[in-house]
Each structure stands twice: as C-alpha cells, then as structure tokens.
Design an enzyme around this catalytic site. Structure first.
Site, PDB file in Angstrom:
ATOM      1  N   ASP A  21      -7.266  -4.951  57.487  1.00  0.00           N
ATOM      2  CA  ASP A  21      -6.252  -5.699  56.732  1.00  0.00           C
ATOM      3  C   ASP A  21      -5.482  -4.792  55.771  1.00  0.00           C
ATOM      4  O   ASP A  21      -6.023  -3.801  55.275  1.00  0.00           O
ATOM      5  CB  ASP A  21      -6.940  -6.844  55.965  1.00  0.00           C
ATOM      6  CG  ASP A  21      -5.955  -7.903  55.512  1.00  0.00           C
ATOM      7  OD1 ASP A  21      -4.832  -7.941  56.055  1.00  0.00           O
ATOM      8  OD2 ASP A  21      -6.301  -8.702  54.615  1.00  0.00           O
ATOM      9  N   ASN A  69      -2.462 -15.548  63.363  1.00  0.00           N
ATOM     10  CA  ASN A  69      -1.375 -14.564  63.310  1.00  0.00           C
ATOM     11  C   ASN A  69      -0.194 -14.928  64.218  1.00  0.00           C
ATOM     12  O   ASN A  69       0.905 -14.404  64.061  1.00  0.00           O
ATOM     13  CB  ASN A  69      -1.885 -13.157  63.666  1.00  0.00           C
ATOM     14  CG  ASN A  69      -2.771 -12.530  62.604  1.00  0.00           C
ATOM     15  OD1 ASN A  69      -3.677 -11.758  62.904  1.00  0.00           O
ATOM     16  ND2 ASN A  69      -2.519 -12.853  61.338  1.00  0.00           N
TER      17      ASN A  69
HETATM   18  C1  IPE Z   1      -7.075 -11.266  59.353  1.00  0.00           C
HETATM   19  O1  IPE Z   1      -6.085 -10.747  58.545  1.00  0.00           O
HETATM   20  C2  IPE Z   1      -6.741 -11.043  60.790  1.00  0.00           C
HETATM   21  C3  IPE Z   1      -6.687  -9.644  61.239  1.00  0.00           C
HETATM   22  C4  IPE Z   1      -6.995  -8.597  60.532  1.00  0.00           C
HETATM   23  C5  IPE Z   1      -6.275  -9.471  62.591  1.00  0.00           C
HETATM   24  P1  IPE Z   1      -4.925 -11.686  57.956  1.00  0.00           P
HETATM   25  O2  IPE Z   1      -4.114 -10.839  57.055  1.00  0.00           O
HETATM   26  O3  IPE Z   1      -4.223 -12.378  59.049  1.00  0.00           O
HETATM   27  O4  IPE Z   1      -5.764 -12.768  57.144  1.00  0.00           O
HETATM   28  P2  IPE Z   1      -5.399 -13.633  55.875  1.00  0.00           P
HETATM   29  O5  IPE Z   1      -4.113 -14.338  56.196  1.00  0.00           O
HETATM   30  O6  IPE Z   1      -5.249 -12.706  54.734  1.00  0.00           O
HETATM   31  O7  IPE Z   1      -6.553 -14.549  55.704  1.00  0.00           O
HETATM   32  C1  IPE Z   2      -3.560  -6.562  59.157  1.00  0.00           C
HETATM   33  O1  IPE Z   2      -2.603  -6.260  58.212  1.00  0.00           O
HETATM   34  C2  IPE Z   2      -3.040  -6.569  60.559  1.00  0.00           C
HETATM   35  C3  IPE Z   2      -2.923  -7.881  61.180  1.00  0.00           C
HETATM   36  C4  IPE Z   2      -3.302  -9.012  60.653  1.00  0.00           C
HETATM   37  C5  IPE Z   2      -2.338  -7.925  62.502  1.00  0.00           C
HETATM   38  P1  IPE Z   2      -1.610  -7.374  57.654  1.00  0.00           P
HETATM   39  O2  IPE Z   2      -0.426  -7.429  58.547  1.00  0.00           O
HETATM   40  O3  IPE Z   2      -2.324  -8.646  57.466  1.00  0.00           O
HETATM   41  O4  IPE Z   2      -1.189  -6.744  56.260  1.00  0.00           O
HETATM   42  P2  IPE Z   2      -1.110  -7.499  54.861  1.00  0.00           P
HETATM   43  O5  IPE Z   2      -2.413  -8.195  54.659  1.00  0.00           O
HETATM   44  O6  IPE Z   2       0.037  -8.448  54.941  1.00  0.00           O
HETATM   45  O7  IPE Z   2      -0.896  -6.401  53.868  1.00  0.00           O
HETATM   46 MG    MG Z   3      -3.399  -9.407  55.942  1.00  0.00          MG
END
Ligand code: IPE
Ligand code: IPE
Ligand code: MG
Length: 250
Positions: A21, A69
């Site tokens: 993340d 997502n």
């Molecule tokens: C969790 O991260 C999913 C992945 C890392 C693929 P998100 O960024 O989507 O989760 P939330 O929205 O912070 O819970």
């Molecule tokens: C994790 O990084 C990757 C996926 C969930 C695909 P994020 O895209 O959630 O990045 P933040 O949390 O918005 O910084």
């Molecule tokens: Mg994220």
C-alpha cells in the site's frame, strides 16, 4: 546485507502475506500521477521477492488488486491492468531463474482477457518451479472468497457428497482459493494504514501483523528482513500461557 545476517534462518515463516500500500501517496509526494507510484512499486516487488526466496520463505502472497479497487477511476484501473500484463511478461524469466512458481487467487475471470492470458501462461511456464511460490491476489477479497466457499459447501451438501457433521476447519480451508497453501504466519502492510482491507480474513486468523510507515515503492528486501526479525522476536502463544510454552509437557 547486514539485515540478512540478523534473520534467524531456523525460524523463517513459511508464508508471508503482504498488503502493498501507498503507491498513490508516494507518487503524489513527488508531484506525479498515481500510476507513477504503481510503476515504482514493481521495484519493491522484485526486491522483496528476491529477498524472500534468498532467506528461505516458501510462500509469499501479494495483495495486488482488491475487489474494491474496481471502484477506482477507470483510467487508473486500466493502467494497473496494463502494468500487470507488462510486469508478468517481463518477470517470467526471473521467476524461472530463481525457481519461483506463480499462482493467483481471486476472481480471475473478471480481469481483462489479455491479463488472464498472460497470467495463465506465466502460471503454466513456472508450474514446475519448487523453490518458492508467489501468490498474486488479483480481483481478490476475503468476503468474495468466503461466499464462494459457502456456495461450494452448500452444493456438496445438497447433492449429498458430504453431510453437515463433515463441515469443519479442514473443509473450509480446502474450499477457499488458498486450498493447499499454508496459512500466513506473518502479514505485512506498508504505508502506515492499520487495517486488513478484506484480505485473507480466514487465513490470517493467527498471523502476526507488522505495519510499517514506509510507502510500498520504497520497500526493499532489507525492510522485509526487518519484518522477519520483528516476527522472530514475538511469542506466539495461540491462547496458551507463556509458562506453558516453556514447559516440556504443555
Ligand atoms: C488494499 O489497499 C488493496 C491492495 C493493496 C491491493 P487499498 O489502498 O485499496 O485499501 P484501503 O482502501 O486503504 O482500505
Ligand atoms: C496500493 O497503493 C496499490 C493498489 C491498491 C493497487 P494505493 O494505490 O492504494 O496507494 P495509496 O494508498 O492511495 O497511497
Ligand atoms: Mg491504498
């Protein structure tokens, strides 16, 4: 290098699950688009996987794309799918070189056709590798997985191939998409968020949780080793008392 030496090679967790993340925030800090962060995350994946294979971890599960997502802007979802296809295509050689087998869990049918094809061919081409297994969680969520497990158990009951007293932990384990994969002993989440976000809810029941403020694109093998060292310094009691763990006949 130093960190690698600090890890006790006798108590390596068999399975480590990672919520990668912070890609978007990493990009934002640099004044770039979110997809720049996702691209930056590939380096972290390479370093972590190499580090895990080197230290003797047998399974690594990476949360790469959740069911939720899909609700992101179409532009970002498409770019993520393209990146997935590209990365898989490029990495098969390295996976084979390091004897790493690729597997995937999640609602794979919901992925674009080209991603499904690339994924399947990478899974097939790495199927005989036996040093480590890399599991990609794609279009995955634990609730989606549990619904499927309940459906499959219900239909077995209905057709009479099992009876209700056969519903136990083992049957549920075997009805999940992780059937045959040991439960993760350690779950790492980067970016300072302290939540599970619908990841492996059943399988993480007794996992040790490790949170780091590092954003995923900055995460490297050394950070992975830090997580292993933290894991190795914990006492896993599984409901027992500390004294019981040190007694001989507990
Ligand atoms: C969790 O991260 C999913 C992945 C890392 C693929 P998100 O960024 O989507 O989760 P939330 O929205 O912070 O819970
Ligand atoms: C994790 O990084 C990757 C996926 C969930 C695909 P994020 O895209 O959630 O990045 P933040 O949390 O918005 O910084
Ligand atoms: Mg994220």
């Amino acid at each position: 290098m130093a960190k690698f030496e600090e890890v006790n090679k006798k108590t390596i967790p068999k399975h480590v699950a990672i919520i990668m993340d912070g890609n978007g925030r990493w990009a934002k800090q640099k004044g770039r688009l979110r997809i720049f962060g996702h691209k930056g995350g590939v380096k972290a994946v390479q370093s972590t996987i190499e580090g895990a294979a080197k230290v003797g971890v047998k399974y690594v599960t990476l949360y790469a794309f959740s069911t939720e997502n899909w609700n992101r802007p179409k532009f970002e979802v498409n770019a993520l799918m393209d990146l997935l296809v590209d990365t898989i295509k490029k990495e098969v050689k390295t996976l084979n070189k390091n004897k790493i087998r690729l597997q995937a869990i999640g609602d794979l049918d919901s992925l674009p056709k080209r991603a499904q094809e690339k994924l399947q061919s990478a899974i097939d081409e790495t199927a005989s590798n036996d040093h480590m297994t890399l599991v990609l969680a794609l279009s995955y969520s634990a609730k989606w997985e549990m619904i499927n497990a309940v459906k499959s158990i219900a239909s077995k009951l209905k057709e009479g191939s099992i009876s209700d007293h056969e519903i136990n932990e083992e049957l549920i384990d075997n009805s999940l998409s992780t059937a045959g994969i040991p439960n993760p002993e350690l779950m790492i989440r980067t970016s300072g968020e302290h939540r599970i976000s619908n990841f492996l809810l059943w399988q993480l029941a007794y996992a040790e949780l490790y949170f780091t403020p590092k954003l995923w694109p900055d995460f490297r093998d050394e950070d992975f080793y830090d997580a292993l060292i933290s894991f190795q310094n914990r006492e896993r009691r599984f409901g027992k008392t500390s004294e019981q763990l040190t007694e001989k006949n507990n």
